[in-house]
Design an enzyme around this catalytic site. Structure first.
Site, PDB file in Angstrom:
ATOM      1  N   ARG A   1       0.880  -1.174   0.000  1.00  0.00           N
ATOM      2  CA  ARG A   1       0.000   0.000   0.000  1.00  0.00           C
ATOM      3  C   ARG A   1       0.910   1.214   0.000  1.00  0.00           C
ATOM      4  NH1 ARG A   1      -5.404   1.036   1.961  1.00  0.00           N
ATOM      5  NH2 ARG A   1      -5.638   3.138   2.806  1.00  0.00           N
TER       6      ARG A   1
ATOM      7  N   HIS B   1      -7.261   1.394  -6.876  1.00  0.00           N
ATOM      8  CA  HIS B   1      -7.545   0.653  -5.644  1.00  0.00           C
ATOM      9  C   HIS B   1      -8.368  -0.591  -6.019  1.00  0.00           C
ATOM     10  CE1 HIS B   1      -7.834  -0.214  -1.533  1.00  0.00           C
ATOM     11  NE2 HIS B   1      -8.551   0.798  -1.080  1.00  0.00           N
TER      12      HIS B   1
ATOM     13  N   GLN C   1     -10.379  -2.869  -3.371  1.00  0.00           N
ATOM     14  CA  GLN C   1     -11.603  -2.254  -2.868  1.00  0.00           C
ATOM     15  C   GLN C   1     -12.768  -2.516  -3.813  1.00  0.00           C
ATOM     16  OE1 GLN C   1     -12.299  -0.305   0.085  1.00  0.00           O
ATOM     17  NE2 GLN C   1     -14.337  -0.823  -0.692  1.00  0.00           N
TER      18      GLN C   1
ATOM     19  N   ASP D   1     -16.522   9.105  -1.851  1.00  0.00           N
ATOM     20  CA  ASP D   1     -15.309   8.838  -1.080  1.00  0.00           C
ATOM     21  C   ASP D   1     -14.924  10.140  -0.404  1.00  0.00           C
ATOM     22  OD1 ASP D   1     -13.035   7.662  -0.051  1.00  0.00           O
ATOM     23  OD2 ASP D   1     -11.987   7.443  -1.955  1.00  0.00           O
TER      24      ASP D   1
ATOM     25  N   CYS E   1     -15.992   3.631   0.642  1.00  0.00           N
ATOM     26  CA  CYS E   1     -14.921   2.701   1.012  1.00  0.00           C
ATOM     27  C   CYS E   1     -14.367   2.943   2.413  1.00  0.00           C
ATOM     28  CB  CYS E   1     -13.806   2.738  -0.033  1.00  0.00           C
ATOM     29  SG  CYS E   1     -12.882   4.285  -0.085  1.00  0.00           S
TER      30      CYS E   1
ATOM     31  N   ARG F   1     -14.244  -6.781   2.308  1.00  0.00           N
ATOM     32  CA  ARG F   1     -12.827  -6.699   1.952  1.00  0.00           C
ATOM     33  C   ARG F   1     -12.136  -8.033   2.264  1.00  0.00           C
ATOM     34  NH1 ARG F   1     -10.141  -1.847   1.563  1.00  0.00           N
ATOM     35  NH2 ARG F   1      -8.436  -3.197   0.846  1.00  0.00           N
TER      36      ARG F   1
END
Length: 307
Positions: free
Chosen positions: A107, A134, A137, A225, A264, A292
Site C-alpha cells: 500500500r 484501488h 476495494q 469517497d 470505502c 474486503r
C-alpha cells in the site's frame, strides 16, 4: 505467478470467478469464529508480506484475516521500520522478499513503485492502494452490490466528488463487467481521461457532468469517497469545490427507490455524505467493509493459481 496491480491484470472472467468464490466461501463459514480457517485451508503454509507506506485499517486487517482464513499467515511491515524506508531500492526489496515469502501486498503512494516491485519480484504482488488505483476495494464493492441482488451488466453506478483512485478502478471494472458510470465532479477534479476511455472502449456508457442531480437520476448505486485523500494539500479550497456533491437525502431520493449507498471508508460524515444517508437503510458501507476480507481471499487464491 500472477500479479494483481489493476483489475485488468485479471480480466472479466477471472473477476467473475473471484466474486463467485468469495460468495461461496463467505456462505460456507457463516457463524464460524472469524479466526477459524476455511475447511480446505488452501493457503496452508503460505506467508504474505504486507508493506505499508500509508496508514491503513481495512486493508491491513482484511488481508491479515484473509490469510488466516485461508490457512496461511501474514506479516506487517511498515516502511519506516524497513530498510526500504532508509534508501534500499524497491527492486532489492522485491528480490529479497521473494526468497522469504509467498506473496507481497503493498500500500503506497506512487503507482510506479508497485510496478517496480512486480517487475523484480518472483512471487505475486498485490496492489493494496496507490494514488492511481484501488482494485482490491472494487472487488469488495462488486461483491457487495451482487449480495444486494443487483446484476452487474447494465447496472447504473453514480459517483460524486473527487475523480480519484477508487473511481479509476470503478471505471476499469465497468469496462470488464459491462456496467455504466455517471460521474459528477466539480471542474478540474475529473478522473484521468485514460480510465474514462478504457471504460468506453469496453462498452460502458460513461457520463461526465457537473450536475449532481443529473448523475443521481435513476441510479442503482450511489458511491462517494473522502474529498481529501491522505497527503493532499489545499484541503480548504477542495472542500469548498466539493460541497455541492455531498450525498444527502435529497440526492438519494433521485436514485432508484432500492438504490444502495457505498463508501470505502473512512468517511467524513457531514462532508461527502450526510449522517442520514450514512446511517440510513440504503447504506451498506459496513457490509462493504467486511467484504474486503472475502474479496481479498479470492484475489489471493487467484494470484496463487488456485482459482
Amino acid at each position: 505467478m500472477k500479479h494483481f496491480l489493476d483489475l485488468s491484470d485479471a480480466g472479466g472472467d477471472a473477476i467473475a470467478a473471484m466474486l463467485n468464490d468469495a460468495q461461496d466461501r463467505k456462505a460456507a463459514r457463516a457463524s464460524w469464529p472469524k479466526g477459524k480457517a476455511d475447511a480446505d485451508a488452501p493457503l496452508a503454509g503460505h506467508v504474505l508480506a504486507m508493506i505499508f507506506e500509508k496508514s491503513s485499517t481495512r486493508t491491513r486487517v482484511s488481508f491479515d484475516m484473509a490469510m488466516r482464513q485461508l490457512g496461511g499467515s501474514a506479516m506487517v511491515m511498515d516502511s519506516g521500520n524497513m530498510q526500504l524506508g532508509r534508501g534500499e531500492t524497491v527492486a532489492d526489496t522485491a528480490r529479497v522478499l521473494s526468497r522469504m515469502v509467498d506473496a507481497i501486498m503493498i500500500r503506497t503512494d506512487d503507482h510506479a513503485k508497485i510496478e517496480e516491485m512486480a517487475k523484480h519480484a518472483t512471487v505475486p504482488v498485490i496492489n493494496g492502494l496507490t494514488d492511481r488505483s484501488h482494485p482490491c476495494q472494487i472487488v469488495a464493492d462488486l461483491l457487495t452490490v451482487i449480495e444486494q441482488g443487483k446484476a452487474l451488466p447494465g447496472l447504473e453506478i453514480a459517483w460524486f466528488g473527487d475523480g480519484n483512485n477508487v473511481l479509476h478502478s470503478i471505471l476499469e471494472a465497468a469496462s470488464l463487467m459491462k456496467f455504466n458510470v455517471r460521474i459528477a465532479t466539480p471542474a478540474g477534479y475529473e478522473p484521468e481521461a485514460e480510465f474514462v476511455e478504457m471504460a468506453r472502449k469496453g462498452g460502458a456508457t460513461v457520463t461526465l457532468t457537473q450536475d449532481a442531480g443529473e448523475a443521481a437520476d435513476g441510479a442503482d448505486v450511489i458511491v462517494t469517497d473522502t474529498w481529501v485523500s491522505m497527503g493532499q494539500d489545499h484541503a480548504h479550497n477542495k472542500i469548498a469545490a466539493m460541497a455541492p456533491y455531498q450525498v444527502n437525502a435529497a440526492l438519494m431520493a433521485r436514485a432508484k427507490p432500492d438504490a444502495k449507498f457505498l463508501h470505502c471508508l473512512p468517511a467524513h460524515v457531514g462532508d461527502e455524505v450526510s449522517e442520514s444517508v450514512f446511517e440510513g437503510s440504503q447504506s451498506v458501507v459496513f457490509d462493504e467493509a467486511e467484504n474486503r476480507i472475502h474479496a481479498q481471499k479470492s484475489i489471493l487464491l487467484w494470484c496463487a493459481g488456485k482459482l
